[in-house]
Design an enzyme around this catalytic site. Structure first.
Site, PDB file in Angstrom:
ATOM      1  N   LEU A  71       0.827  -1.203   0.000  1.00 28.61           N
ATOM      2  CA  LEU A  71       0.000   0.000   0.000  1.00 28.61           C
ATOM      3  C   LEU A  71       0.862   1.254   0.000  1.00 28.61           C
ATOM      4  O   LEU A  71       1.761   1.394   0.847  1.00 28.61           O
ATOM      5  CB  LEU A  71      -0.925   0.012   1.215  1.00 28.61           C
ATOM      6  CG  LEU A  71      -1.824  -1.215   1.375  1.00 28.61           C
ATOM      7  CD1 LEU A  71      -2.784  -1.010   2.537  1.00 28.61           C
ATOM      8  CD2 LEU A  71      -2.600  -1.506   0.093  1.00 28.61           C
TER       9      LEU A  71
ATOM     10  N   ASP B 251       1.537  -4.179   5.441  1.00 35.33           N
ATOM     11  CA  ASP B 251       0.641  -3.730   4.373  1.00 35.33           C
ATOM     12  C   ASP B 251       0.965  -4.436   3.062  1.00 35.33           C
ATOM     13  O   ASP B 251       0.769  -3.893   1.982  1.00 35.33           O
ATOM     14  CB  ASP B 251       0.736  -2.210   4.191  1.00 35.33           C
ATOM     15  CG  ASP B 251       2.134  -1.768   3.775  1.00 35.33           C
ATOM     16  OD1 ASP B 251       2.254  -0.720   3.125  1.00 35.33           O
ATOM     17  OD2 ASP B 251       3.108  -2.483   4.091  1.00 35.33           O
TER      18      ASP B 251
END
Length: 405
Positions: free
Chosen positions: A287, A329
Site C-alpha cells: 500500500l 501492508d
C-alpha cells in the site's frame, strides 16, 4: 458512502454505530455474530444489555468522558454476555464522530473477539507463575538500573546464564550488546526511565552460552516518596521453548486474523491445489501511503484501512483466485488463467484502490503498487513471488500507483 457501507458490512471484525445514549443504531454481521442475537434485536439495544456487569461501570465512565469532551475515544477490554450465558472476551476501540461544530453526534466502535488470545495469555501466565515458584531453577535472572547514576548491573545468576559459570556481572553496554539488534526497540528502557509507565514486559533474543535464547523480561519502576523514578528492576526468563510452541501454533493457522485473508502458510497450501490449464499470475502488492495513515490517525484506523484494502482487493478478483496478507501492508494475489487475465485483475485492483477510504469524518488516500509475473506451468510459489517483488520495487521507484507485469 457506498464504499463505507461495503467496508462496514464486510469487515471481518465487528463494527457498530452507537447513539449518544449508548444504543446500537447500526451493526455489521460480524458484530451480530459476536452477540449471538437475531439482527432485528441488536438495533436499539443499549451496550449495557450485553456487557458483563463487572465491566459496565468502567465502560460508562469512558463513554461519559467522551461526551463531556475530555477525550476523543477509548480502547477497552471487556466481556460480552450472550443470551445462553456464554462469555466472549472482546477488545473494543471506540471513536467519537463529530459534526462540523465539533459536537459528538454518534460513536463508531470496532470490536474484536480476543477470547482465544486471552486463553493463551492465561496459559502463559500460569506457566510464568510456575516458573516464579521454582525461581532457584529458572534459566535467567535479575538486573537492576539506578536511574540517577545510570549504573546498570546484572545479578550473578543472569551473568552466568549469559557467559558461563565464571562470568562476571554485566554492565548496560555489555548486556545490550548481547541483545539481537532486530529486537533493540523491544528492550528500550526510555518510557520507564522517563516515568511514563511503571512496568512493562519485553521479549527479545539474547546471545548466551547456550546460544541465542528468547527472553521475557518483566521490568518494573521504583519511585521515591515524591514519585520520581529512581530504580528499574528486571527479571529476564528464558522462554525459548514456549516461544517456539507459540510460533508453531501461528504457523499452523492458515488465515490472517485482522483481514480474514489467507496468511503466508495458507497461501502456500491453497496454491498447491490450485488448478489452471492457462497458467498462473502471481501479484505482489503493498500500500502506497499506508505509513502516513498510521502516523497521522493511529493504528486502529490503520487496521480499518487494511481491512478495507483487503475487501477491495478481494472484490477485484474471482472467488477461485487466492488473496493473502503476508505481513504489514503487503498482500499477494494469485490469479488462475492467462497472462491477460492476470494483467486485467492487476488493473482492477489498482483502480479500486484509487477510491478514497472513509475514516470517521475524513478520508484516507491509500493507493497500491503491484509487481506481477505469469507462468504457463506451476512453479515454486515463493520463487515466483521473489520475481514479483522485484517488479513491485520497480513500480514504486517509477512513482507508485502502478503495475509492472
Amino acid at each position: 458512502m457506498a464504499l463505507f457501507d461495503f467496508a462496514f458490512e464486510n469487515a471481518p471484525i465487528g463494527i457498530a454505530l452507537v447513539d449518544l445514549e449508548g444504543r446500537i443504531i447500526r451493526g455489521n454481521m460480524a458484530f451480530v455474530r459476536l452477540l449471538a442475537l437475531p439482527p432485528e434485536k441488536v438495533l436499539g439495544t443499549h451496550f449495557k444489555d450485553f456487557t458483563h456487569p463487572d465491566d459496565i461501570e468502567a465502560d460508562l465512565i469512558l463513554f461519559r468522558q467522551v461526551l463531556e469532551g475530555r477525550r476523543d475515544g477509548y480502547t477497552i477490554e471487556k466481556w460480552y454476555l450472550r443470551p445462553l450465558g456464554e462469555i466472549v472476551h472482546v477488545l473494543i476501540h471506540v471513536a467519537a464522530m463529530r459534526n462540523a461544530d465539533g459536537e459528538v453526534v454518534r460513536f463508531i466502535s470496532q470490536i474484536e473477539d480476543i477470547t482465544r488470545h486471552k486463553v493463551h495469555e492465561r496459559q502463559l501466565a500460569e506457566r510464568a507463575a510456575q516458573l516464579e515458584l521454582a525461581l532457584e531453577a529458572v534459566r535467567g535472572g535479575f538486573w537492576q538500573m539506578d536511574i540517577l547514576t545510570g549504573m546498570f548491573e546484572t545479578s550473578d545468576r543472569l551473568a552466568q546464564f549469559i557467559g558461563g559459570p565464571a562470568a562476571a556481572r554485566l554492565d548496560l553496554e555489555r548486556y545490550v550488546n548481547r541483545i539481537n539488534v532486530i529486537d533493540g526497540a523491544q528492550a528500550d528502557l526510555t518510557p520507564l526511565i522517563a516515568g511514563d509507565i511503571d512496568q512493562n514486559v519485553a521479549e527479545y533474543r539474547l546471545d548466551t552460552i547456550h546460544g541465542e535464547r528468547w527472553m521475557r523480561c518483566d521490568r518494573r519502576l521504583l519511585r521515591d516518596s515524591d514519585g520520581r523514578p529512581v530504580i528499574i528492576v528486571g527479571m529476564a526468563i528464558d522462554f525459548t521453548e514456549e516461544r517456539r510452541r507459540i510460533e508453531l501454533l501461528e504457523e499452523t493457522a492458515r488465515t490472517d486474523v485482522l483481514t480474514g485473508l489467507l496468511n503466508r502458510r495458507g497461501l502456500s497450501i491453497e496454491f498447491a491445489s490450485l488448478q489452471s490449464a492457462e497458467g498462473f499470475s502471481v501479484l505482489a502488492l503493498d500500500l502506497d501511503g499506508f505509513k502516513d495513515v498510521n502516523d497521522v490517525h493511529g493504528h486502529a484506523v490503520g487496521d480499518l484501512v487494511l481491512q478495507t484494502a483487503a475487501t477491495k482487493i478481494r472484490s477485484a478478483v474471482r472467488d477461485r483466485d487466492l488473496v493473502s496478507r503476508t505481513g504489514g501492508d503487503e498482500f499477494v494475489v494469485v490469479i488462475a488463467g492467462s497472462r491477460s487475465t492476470g494483467e486485467a485483475a492487476a488493473e482492477r485492483i489498482i483502480e479500486r484502490m484509487r477510491e478514497p477510504i472513509p475514516i470517521a469524518d475524513q478520508v484516507a488516500i491509500v493507493h497500491t503498487s503491484i509487481g506481477g509475473v505469469w507462468t504457463a506451468a506451476k512453479q515454486d510459489m515463493f520463487s515466483l513471488l521473489q520475481e514479483a517483488d522485484a517488479l513491485l520495487y520497480e513500480a514504486k521507484a517509477a512513482g507508485k500507483d502502478a503495475v509492472r507485469f
